[in-house]
Design an enzyme around this catalytic site. Structure first.
Site, PDB file in Angstrom:
ATOM      1  CD  GLU A 253       3.386   2.074  -1.119  1.00 50.78           C
ATOM      2  OE1 GLU A 253       2.223   2.219  -1.520  1.00 50.78           O
ATOM      3  OE2 GLU A 253       4.020   0.996  -1.243  1.00 50.78           O
TER       4      GLU A 253
ATOM      5  CD  GLU B 136       3.368  -3.947   1.112  1.00 46.63           C
ATOM      6  OE1 GLU B 136       3.417  -2.754   1.476  1.00 46.63           O
ATOM      7  OE2 GLU B 136       2.932  -4.308   0.005  1.00 46.63           O
TER       8      GLU B 136
ATOM      9  CG  HIS C 144       6.081  -1.928  -1.970  1.00 40.99           C
ATOM     10  ND1 HIS C 144       5.324  -1.305  -2.933  1.00 40.99           N
ATOM     11  CD2 HIS C 144       6.984  -2.702  -2.621  1.00 40.99           C
ATOM     12  CE1 HIS C 144       5.752  -1.692  -4.136  1.00 40.99           C
ATOM     13  NE2 HIS C 144       6.765  -2.538  -3.975  1.00 40.99           N
TER      14      HIS C 144
ATOM     15  CG  HIS D 227       4.061   2.564  -5.510  1.00 38.44           C
ATOM     16  ND1 HIS D 227       3.076   1.858  -6.161  1.00 38.44           N
ATOM     17  CD2 HIS D 227       4.214   1.977  -4.297  1.00 38.44           C
ATOM     18  CE1 HIS D 227       2.642   0.889  -5.346  1.00 38.44           C
ATOM     19  NE2 HIS D 227       3.325   0.936  -4.230  1.00 38.44           N
TER      20      HIS D 227
END
Ligand code: ZN
Length: 308
Positions: free
Chosen positions: A135, A272, A190, A98
């Site tokens: 995030e 993650e 992430h 992101h």
């Protein structure tokens, strides 16, 4: 909500492809938090390897000289080659998931891009903790820590972005950067956004995909090796357990719906690091000390993979 290119909230109460993953992952991932001291992520069946091979023992893969002019115009943060260290001559691309600016560029990040097997949004905003820690900020922080650790070991490190562009890159460009840099390993960082009570980390591996513009056949096996080593070391350095909601306690998942993996031609995984929506995981993810441990686990896993 799930993050990244992930299609919106699919409640996944059970692991996908559990039988395959469980068998494979058991070979290399420690399953209990804090119980893996000394685990360097290597599979038990792997041949013993020196913990500190000399640089000369590494076999640099052929590559062209880095050519900034050939990189995307808004492109990756240039790296500082270092001649010394166990990872000299190795290139690692780190992809901070992101971008903090994505939320202000809805139209751009919602534009469709080719992900190899179809079209998908350029990028997404990512998730956040309930207290508002984004995030996108987490991924940048961990990625920068990871860069420092890898550069200290001599690697040439490239970030797909470094908070230096208004949004993105799009997922196809994120993959392209790794390819064009001829990276020896790529890690996309992430943190998940799942239900309270869902805890732990998982590493996402590329599935075998062959479609228009995507062919992962050559990266499936090395990416799994990379992912297994990162998962094992992540457990060791953070004390975190593998996800209790994806991957059947293996800490590994395999997906065919991520353009960032489908379009990669070099070994690549996503990680993650935890679930931002779970208060206990959030307490970890918001801790700078924990993020350093997380980055260290990734660095050790990457190093282990590159020094095979
Ligand atoms: Zn994400």
């Amino acid at each position: 909500m799930r993050h990244e290119e992930f299609t919106p909230p699919i409640s996944r109460t059970g692991p996908r492809r559990r039988p395959v993953l469980a068998a494979a992952a058991l070979a290399g991932v420690c399953l209990t938090a804090g119980g893996c001291a000394g685990d360097n992520g290597q599979s038990p069946g792997a041949a013993p390897r020196s913990a500190s091979p000399s640089p000369a023992s590494s076999t640099p893969s052929p590559r062209q000289s880095p050519d900034p002019a050939g990189s995307p115009s808004t492109g990756p943060t240039s790296a500082k080659p270092r001649p010394e260290g166990p990872l000299a001559d190795r290139t690692v691309v780190i992809d901070p998931g992101h971008n903090p600016g994505n939320r202000d560029h809805t139209r751009e990040i919602n534009s469709q891009v080719d992900m190899g097997t179809g079209r998908k949004e350029c990028d997404t905003t990512g998730t956040a903790t309930n207290s508002g820690y984004a995030e996108a900020l987490f991924t940048l922080d961990v990625s920068r820590r990871l860069r420092t650790l890898l550069e200290d070991r001599g690697a040439r490190v490239v970030l797909t972005h470094d908070g230096d562009r208004p949004f993105g890159p799009c997922v196809d460009e994120r993959a392209r950067i790794g390819n064009e840099e001829r990276a020896d390993a790529v890690v996309s960082v992430h943190a998940d956004g799942s239900a309270t009570g869902n805890r732990g980390f998982h590493v996402i591996l590329p599935a075998a995909v062959n479609g228009d513009g995507a062919d992962t056949a050559k990266i499936v096996a090395p990416s799994r090796e990379l992912g297994v080593r990162i998962a094992g070391n992540f457990v060791r350095t953070t004390g975190s357990a593998p996800s209790n909601y994806i991957g059947g306690d293996t800490g590994l998942d395999t997906r065919d719906d991520l353009g960032g993996l489908n379009l990669s031609t070099v070994p690549k995984v996503f990680i993650e690091c935890g679930n931002m929506r779970d208060p206990k995981d959030a307490a970890l993810l918001t801790s700078a000390d924990w993020r350093q441990k997380a980055a260290l686990g990734m660095a050790e896993g990457i190093s282990s993979y590159l020094k095979r």
